[in-house]
Structures are given as structure tokens and as C-alpha cells.
Enzyme design. Structure first.
Site, PDB file in Angstrom:
ATOM      1  N   ASN A 131       2.165   1.299   4.508  1.00  0.00           N
ATOM      2  CA  ASN A 131       2.453   0.285   5.163  1.00  0.00           C
ATOM      3  C   ASN A 131       2.172   0.120   6.556  1.00  0.00           C
ATOM      4  O   ASN A 131       2.752  -0.255   7.596  1.00  0.00           O
ATOM      5  CB  ASN A 131       3.937  -0.280   4.905  1.00  0.00           C
ATOM      6  CG  ASN A 131       4.275  -1.811   5.231  1.00  0.00           C
ATOM      7  OD1 ASN A 131       5.199  -1.948   5.786  1.00  0.00           O
ATOM      8  ND2 ASN A 131       3.085  -2.652   5.358  1.00  0.00           N
TER       9      ASN A 131
ATOM     10  N   CYS B  48       0.943  -1.159   0.006  1.00  0.00           N
ATOM     11  CA  CYS B  48      -0.033   0.089  -0.127  1.00  0.00           C
ATOM     12  C   CYS B  48       0.976   1.385   0.038  1.00  0.00           C
ATOM     13  O   CYS B  48       1.966   1.016  -0.309  1.00  0.00           O
ATOM     14  CB  CYS B  48      -0.927  -0.179   1.130  1.00  0.00           C
ATOM     15  SG  CYS B  48      -0.214  -0.003   2.771  1.00  0.00           S
TER      16      CYS B  48
ATOM     17  N   ASP C 267      -8.040   3.725   1.048  1.00  0.00           N
ATOM     18  CA  ASP C 267      -7.169   4.354   1.740  1.00  0.00           C
ATOM     19  C   ASP C 267      -8.031   4.908   3.038  1.00  0.00           C
ATOM     20  O   ASP C 267      -8.874   5.673   2.893  1.00  0.00           O
ATOM     21  CB  ASP C 267      -6.439   5.297   1.271  1.00  0.00           C
ATOM     22  CG  ASP C 267      -5.412   6.031   2.245  1.00  0.00           C
ATOM     23  OD1 ASP C 267      -5.463   5.573   3.442  1.00  0.00           O
ATOM     24  OD2 ASP C 267      -4.481   6.913   1.682  1.00  0.00           O
TER      25      ASP C 267
ATOM     26  N   CYS D 192      -1.693   0.904   7.417  1.00  0.00           N
ATOM     27  CA  CYS D 192      -3.082   0.440   7.570  1.00  0.00           C
ATOM     28  C   CYS D 192      -3.506  -0.669   6.741  1.00  0.00           C
ATOM     29  O   CYS D 192      -3.540  -1.801   7.260  1.00  0.00           O
ATOM     30  CB  CYS D 192      -3.735   1.862   7.057  1.00  0.00           C
ATOM     31  SG  CYS D 192      -3.489   3.130   8.052  1.00  0.00           S
ATOM     32  N   ARG D 193      -3.412  -0.526   5.349  1.00  0.00           N
ATOM     33  CA  ARG D 193      -4.095  -1.737   4.453  1.00  0.00           C
ATOM     34  C   ARG D 193      -3.074  -2.752   4.215  1.00  0.00           C
ATOM     35  O   ARG D 193      -3.353  -4.046   4.690  1.00  0.00           O
ATOM     36  CB  ARG D 193      -4.344  -1.026   2.870  1.00  0.00           C
ATOM     37  CG  ARG D 193      -5.483  -0.087   3.186  1.00  0.00           C
ATOM     38  CD  ARG D 193      -5.538   0.690   1.759  1.00  0.00           C
ATOM     39  NE  ARG D 193      -4.490   1.506   1.825  1.00  0.00           N
ATOM     40  CZ  ARG D 193      -4.230   2.383   0.535  1.00  0.00           C
ATOM     41  NH1 ARG D 193      -5.054   2.205  -0.216  1.00  0.00           N
ATOM     42  NH2 ARG D 193      -3.198   2.978   0.627  1.00  0.00           N
ATOM     43  N   SER D 194      -1.744  -2.750   3.943  1.00  0.00           N
ATOM     44  CA  SER D 194      -0.955  -4.086   3.545  1.00  0.00           C
ATOM     45  C   SER D 194      -0.573  -4.794   4.960  1.00  0.00           C
ATOM     46  O   SER D 194      -0.583  -5.802   5.083  1.00  0.00           O
ATOM     47  CB  SER D 194       0.152  -3.629   2.924  1.00  0.00           C
ATOM     48  OG  SER D 194       1.131  -2.513   3.348  1.00  0.00           O
TER      49      SER D 194
HETATM   50  P1  4NP Z   1      -1.810   2.639   4.097  1.00  0.00           P
HETATM   51  O1  4NP Z   1      -2.469   4.119   4.678  1.00  0.00           O
HETATM   52  O2  4NP Z   1      -1.324   3.141   2.685  1.00  0.00           O
HETATM   53  O3  4NP Z   1      -2.958   1.990   3.895  1.00  0.00           O
HETATM   54  O4  4NP Z   1      -0.920   2.414   5.014  1.00  0.00           O
HETATM   55  C1  4NP Z   1      -1.680   5.481   4.625  1.00  0.00           C
HETATM   56  C2  4NP Z   1      -0.920   5.499   5.533  1.00  0.00           C
HETATM   57  C3  4NP Z   1      -0.017   6.934   5.789  1.00  0.00           C
HETATM   58  C4  4NP Z   1      -0.350   7.815   4.852  1.00  0.00           C
HETATM   59  C5  4NP Z   1      -1.427   7.573   3.767  1.00  0.00           C
HETATM   60  C6  4NP Z   1      -2.004   6.352   3.927  1.00  0.00           C
HETATM   61  N1  4NP Z   1       0.197   9.103   4.961  1.00  0.00           N
HETATM   62  O5  4NP Z   1      -0.403  10.003   4.108  1.00  0.00           O
HETATM   63  O6  4NP Z   1       0.774   9.221   6.018  1.00  0.00           O
END
Ligand code: 4NP
Length: 155
Positions: free
Chosen positions: A12, A9, A126, A14-16
Site C-alpha cells: 500500500n 496491493c 510490483d 506504490c501501486r494501490s
Molecule cells: P506495493 O509495492 O505493493 O505496490 O505497495 C511494494 C511495497 C513494499 C514492498 C513490496 C512491494 N516491500 O517488500 O516492502
């Protein structure tokens, strides 16, 4: 032969990591003889070394998944030979993955939800700027996607 799977993602956190923890747990209970090696990474480096987002950890814990020991890392060119499947959560990160791919990359690179049928979308949205329901939705999609992927790998 071990199936080596890397979930990808943006951050790294939240989703992955959710996909990683859910795949491990579902595999252990429903596909215990399937040889798997599972990891996750982000296309961005913002959160390298951090545990998953506290909302991600809390939502996962409510369903019995323990993500607290995971730490964020960024995707690296070596992942294209270290893994058989690089599975992105959405198209933006699938496109981003291409920037890290060495020219001789042979791994399967695609969307995590491409193996699932009957979903409205093939992307895991996201949740970072969302609310509790968005983290629950990530878990729902990861559970569906993990079962679809495991069925494919065990076929
Ligand atoms: P992820 O979510 O890609 O599912 O881990 C996010 C985590 C952090 C950010 C955006 C999405 N960020 O902008 O810091």
C-alpha cells in the site's frame, strides 16, 4: 448509489495508492457526476502508517497527481462489507485477499485491470525493486485501468 472501491496491493505504498489517486483525479475531470468512495490497502502490514514510497509520490507528481497525504493501512475483514469492489493489482494479492474475506463476503473481488481491454497483461507489476520506468508503467496502467473501470461503473 455510491460506488465504493478499494484498491489492494502488497505494501500500500506504490501501486494501490497510485490507483487511488489516479481514479479520483480522472473521475473528477471526466466523470464528475459519478458517486465514488475510493480507498486503498495492502495485504501486508510492513508499511502501515507510512506515506507512499517517495518514488511513487515523485512519479505521480510529474503527472499532476498528489499522493503525499495518503497513509498505508492493511486490509481488514470489514473491508468486504465496507466496499463494493476490492480490486487487486496482481494475482498474488488477489489470492492473499481471500485469507481476509469473511465467509459471508458479498463484495466483488477481482483484478483492477480486468475491466481494461487490449493490454498485454491483466496485472500491475510490483515496481518496488525496479527503476523509474517501472513507476511510470504503474501510472500508465492505472490511467488505463481507471478509465476502463469508470466507463463500466457509469454504463
Ligand atoms: P506495493 O509495492 O505493493 O505496490 O505497495 C511494494 C511495497 C513494499 C514492498 C513490496 C512491494 N516491500 O517488500 O516492502
Amino acid at each position: 448509489m455510491t460506488n465504493r472501491i478499494l484498491f489492494v496491493c502488497l505494501g500500500n505504498i506504490c501501486r494501490s495508492p497510485t490507483a487511488e489517486g489516479v481514479l479520483r483525479a480522472v473521475a473528477a475531470s471526466e466523470f464528475p457526476r459519478l458517486p465514488l468512495y475510493v480507498d486503498s490497502a495492502g495485504t501486508a502490514n510492513y508499511h502501515v502508517g507510512e506515506p507512499p514510497d517517495r518514488r511513487t509520490i515523485a512519479a505521480a507528481r510529474r503527472r499532476g497527481y498528489d499522493l503525499a497525504a495518503l497513509r498505508a493501512r492493511q486490509i481488514a475483514p470489514a473491508d468486504f462489507s465496507g466496499f463494493d469492489y476490492l480490486l487487486a493489482m496482481d494475482r498474488a494479492n488477489l489470492d492473499e485477499l481471500a485469507r481476509f474475506a469473511p465467509p459471508d463476503a458479498r463484495a466483488h473481488v477481482g483484478l483492477f485491470l480486468e475491466f481494461a481491454r487490449g493490454l498485454e497483461s491483466d496485472e500491475v507489476p510490483d515496481p518496488y525493486y525496479g527503476g523509474t520506468e517501472d513507476f511510470e508503467r504503474v501510472l500508465d496502467l492505472c490511467e488505463t485501468g481507471a478509465r476502463a473501470l469508470l466507463r463500466r461503473l457509469s454504463a
